[in-house]
Design a protein around this motif. Structure first.
Motif, PDB file in Angstrom:
ATOM      1  N   PHE A  49      -9.836  -2.323 -10.916  1.00  0.00           N
ATOM      2  CA  PHE A  49      -9.661  -1.816  -9.558  1.00  0.00           C
ATOM      3  C   PHE A  49      -9.769  -2.904  -8.504  1.00  0.00           C
ATOM      4  N   GLU A  50     -10.586  -3.902  -8.757  1.00  0.00           N
ATOM      5  CA  GLU A  50     -10.611  -4.993  -7.791  1.00  0.00           C
ATOM      6  C   GLU A  50     -10.939  -6.282  -8.512  1.00  0.00           C
ATOM      7  N   ALA A  89       1.379 -12.823  10.898  1.00  0.00           N
ATOM      8  CA  ALA A  89       0.071 -12.248  10.608  1.00  0.00           C
ATOM      9  C   ALA A  89      -0.878 -13.341  10.178  1.00  0.00           C
ATOM     10  N   GLY A 142      -0.980 -11.456   4.134  1.00  0.00           N
ATOM     11  CA  GLY A 142      -1.890 -10.893   5.118  1.00  0.00           C
ATOM     12  C   GLY A 142      -1.672  -9.413   5.343  1.00  0.00           C
ATOM     13  N   LYS A 143      -0.504  -8.915   4.967  1.00  0.00           N
ATOM     14  CA  LYS A 143      -0.228  -7.483   5.130  1.00  0.00           C
ATOM     15  C   LYS A 143      -0.450  -6.743   3.821  1.00  0.00           C
ATOM     16  N   ILE A 144      -0.301  -7.427   2.699  1.00  0.00           N
ATOM     17  CA  ILE A 144      -0.534  -6.806   1.397  1.00  0.00           C
ATOM     18  C   ILE A 144      -1.543  -7.670   0.663  1.00  0.00           C
ATOM     19  N   GLN A 145      -2.549  -7.029   0.088  1.00  0.00           N
ATOM     20  CA  GLN A 145      -3.560  -7.794  -0.644  1.00  0.00           C
ATOM     21  C   GLN A 145      -2.949  -8.512  -1.842  1.00  0.00           C
ATOM     22  N   GLN A 196      -2.508  -6.549  -4.956  1.00  0.00           N
ATOM     23  CA  GLN A 196      -1.389  -5.614  -4.859  1.00  0.00           C
ATOM     24  C   GLN A 196      -0.055  -6.334  -4.956  1.00  0.00           C
ATOM     25  N   THR A 241      -2.995  -6.907  10.038  1.00  0.00           N
ATOM     26  CA  THR A 241      -3.288  -7.160   8.626  1.00  0.00           C
ATOM     27  C   THR A 241      -2.963  -5.935   7.776  1.00  0.00           C
ATOM     28  N   THR A 242      -3.680  -5.759   6.692  1.00  0.00           N
ATOM     29  CA  THR A 242      -3.291  -4.748   5.703  1.00  0.00           C
ATOM     30  C   THR A 242      -3.411  -3.309   6.197  1.00  0.00           C
ATOM     31  N   ASN A 277     -14.925  -2.647   2.993  1.00  0.00           N
ATOM     32  CA  ASN A 277     -15.061  -3.797   2.096  1.00  0.00           C
ATOM     33  C   ASN A 277     -15.372  -3.426   0.644  1.00  0.00           C
ATOM     34  N   GLN A 321     -13.568   0.371  -3.551  1.00  0.00           N
ATOM     35  CA  GLN A 321     -13.398   0.543  -4.997  1.00  0.00           C
ATOM     36  C   GLN A 321     -14.719   0.689  -5.735  1.00  0.00           C
ATOM     37  N   GLN A 322     -15.842   0.385  -5.054  1.00  0.00           N
ATOM     38  CA  GLN A 322     -17.128   0.691  -5.681  1.00  0.00           C
ATOM     39  C   GLN A 322     -17.591   2.099  -5.327  1.00  0.00           C
ATOM     40  N   PRO A 364      -7.751  -0.107  -0.992  1.00  0.00           N
ATOM     41  CA  PRO A 364      -8.304  -1.262  -1.711  1.00  0.00           C
ATOM     42  C   PRO A 364      -9.593  -1.767  -1.055  1.00  0.00           C
ATOM     43  N   SER A 365     -10.429  -2.444  -1.833  1.00  0.00           N
ATOM     44  CA  SER A 365     -11.574  -3.151  -1.245  1.00  0.00           C
ATOM     45  C   SER A 365     -11.040  -4.369  -0.516  1.00  0.00           C
ATOM     46  N   HIS A 366     -11.494  -4.565   0.711  1.00  0.00           N
ATOM     47  CA  HIS A 366     -11.042  -5.740   1.444  1.00  0.00           C
ATOM     48  C   HIS A 366     -12.102  -6.822   1.378  1.00  0.00           C
ATOM     49  N   ARG A 367     -11.695  -8.027   1.716  1.00  0.00           N
ATOM     50  CA  ARG A 367     -12.660  -9.123   1.716  1.00  0.00           C
ATOM     51  C   ARG A 367     -12.723  -9.715   3.121  1.00  0.00           C
TER      52      ARG A 367
END
Lengths: 170, 323
Positions: A16-17, A36, A115-118, A121, B244-245, B291, B294-295, B303-306
């Motif tokens: 998941f991450e 971005a 910057g727009k999509i992780q 992903q 951003t996302t 952040n 996902q936990q 999604p988890s962000h950083r």
């Protein structure tokens, strides 16, 4: 033996991450369609983490729809943007090159999604894009859609011959 | 009330439709428990009064005992048939009472199920008066509510135990609707009642029944687009959100964020809970959700962000202005 096989099966793993491999902090943007905050591109020949992972590729398929890739690439058949179901790659067929195409953008229309999509992903999208032309294992590629099909499922797509030159016939 | 909402129970009916269901439930319960009691008493009686077994070499039948046995069995069959028929009729009457409404004042809401959250859209003949929100439904007391149920992915089921029975949300079909009315103001917890994947358990929502005046005030608040933030930190947060996302999936009316893949965040700070009921709505929880999504809800589409702590604080400051 069966247990050993199951333990090594990556197909169903749901990660998941995680931190993406091969990130390169120096971002080169080749498209000015979006401006971005910077996210890394990847170094050449980075191995894609998801080519054998069914879950990640299905996530890629969902994101392909969510982020409206079909707006230009039309379900992979190509429209305003190039087709993705054949084996012609303007900016390279290597997974890291596809990653950078999505992240940096490309001239004449492909926006920069850094910057727009992780990154995770983007990697899921890379594996899904590869599955569209049969470049990944068919037992991990997405199966048929829940709704109406516009093309055969990715798991039924056979790899296209390389360097195929299309000659227009009279 | 437990904490902030009523305990979910079909035996704590809060509206006319759920009253019908509650009455039916008690009717079934009392009759079935009496039948169970009678059967147990007869069984106990037979057990205590058992006689030694004496085989009859001729297999002859005693005419008096046989007639008595026949009367008992046929009598029980008749009683059972009557009880089942009464059940059938009362069930049909209840079903009819809760299936129809003929009221032009009814509130029409479209509810769309997603893995794993609820998309809520208030219908109106004037498009500008339509309202979109997520995981929280406000209704006025005393007015019927008609829900149009849809799904974007798998089958979900809408259930507020205190208000009405369950109804499925079927992908690809917009045929299901659900009707209820709330007469007691309060906050009720609803839950997805059809297993829909990894985070099915964390797919709750809240239904707030309030007085017609409060409901109109809430609707007018929701119709307003988000105001631009005034302080520096929140402005930085808005810039981050829009570049951003976040902007890829979420909508904030009044800004360029117009995606519909994730919940509408135009008035997110005014909601009771975050993440479809998983977290109470505090700035700390909001930061955790951004952040560490996902936990908290592994497999959720968020999604988890950083984000660095500076950026995270700015985004949270901005989202907290969206009352």
């Amino acid at each position: 033996m069966t247990l050993l096989c199951l333990a090594n099966c990556k197909r169903e793993e749901r990660r998941f991450e995680e931190v993406s491999p091969g990130t390169n902090p120096g971002l080169v943007r080749q498209s000015d369609l979006q401006i971005a905050g910077g996210v890394a591109t990847v170094l050449a020949n980075t191995r894609t983490p998801y080519d054998d992972n069914a879950y990640a590729m299905n996530e890629g398929k969902r994101l392909f729809d969510w982020f409206n890739c079909s707006g230009c690439h039309a379900q992979g058949g190509g429209g305003m943007g190039p087709a993705l179901i054949d084996d012609e790659w303007i900016y390279g067929r290597d997974p890291s090159q596809i990653f950078n195409t999505i992240a940096e953008g490309r001239p004449n229309g492909m926006p920069s999604f850094a910057g727009k999509i992780q990154e995770q992903q983007i990697w899921q999208l890379v594996s899904y894009v590869r599955s569209m032309n049969g470049a990944v294992r068919s037992d991990a590629a997405p199966g048929r859609n829940d709704d109406m099909q516009v093309k055969p499922p990715e798991s039924r797509t056979t790899p296209q011959p390389e360097n195929k030159v299309r000659v227009p016939t009279q | 009330m437990i904490g902030e909402f009523q305990p979910p129970s079909i035996l704590d009916a809060a509206g006319p439709f759920s009253h019908h269901i509650e009455k039916l439930w008690w009717g079934y319960f009392i009759v079935l428990m009496s039948v169970f009691g009678v059967v147990m008493i007869v069984l106990l009686f037979a057990l205590l009064k058992r006689r030694p077994f004496t085989p009859d070499p001729d297999f002859s039948l005693n005419a008096t005992t046989e007639r008595r046995a026949l009367n008992i069995v046929s009598g029980s069959v008749v009683i059972t048939t009557i009880v089942l028929f009464v059940f059938l009729v009362s069930s049909v009457i209840t079903g009819k009472a809760i299936a129809t409404v003929d009221d032009p004042k009814a509130v029409h809401i479209q509810v769309t199920g997603n893995q794993w959250w609820w998309d809520i859209q208030y219908q109106d003949s004037t498009p500008a008066r339509m309202v979109r929100t997520a995981n929280e439904i406000h209704v006025p007391v005393g007015r019927p509510v008609v829900l149009q149920l849809k799904s974007n992915d798998v089958i979900h089921s809408f259930w507020v135990p205190n208000l009405m029975g369950k109804r499925d949300l079927i992908p690809g079909k917009n045929v299901n609707s659900l009707l209820f009315q709330v007469d007691t103001a309060g906050t009720y917890r609803g839950q997805c009642a059809e297993f829909c994947g990894y985070q099915h358990a964390k797919m709750a929502f809240f239904l707030v029944a309030q007085s017609p005046e409060d409901f109109e005030r809430w609707m007018n608040d929701q119709r307003r687009p988000a105001a631009d933030p005034t302080d520096d930190e929140a402005q930085k947060g808005q810039h981050l959100f829009l570049t951003t996302t976040c902007v890829m999936c979420h909508q904030i009316r009044g800004t360029i964020a117009a995606a519909s893949a994730g919940p509408d965040l135009t008035h997110v700070a005014g909601r009771l809970r975050l993440a479809s009921g998983a977290l109470s709505n505090t700035p700390q929880n909001l930061a955790d959700w951004i952040n560490h999504a996902q936990q908290i809800k592994p497999g959720a589409k968020m999604p988890s962000h950083r984000l660095s702590s500076g950026d995270l604080n700015a985004v949270v400051a901005y989202l907290e202005t969206l009352k």
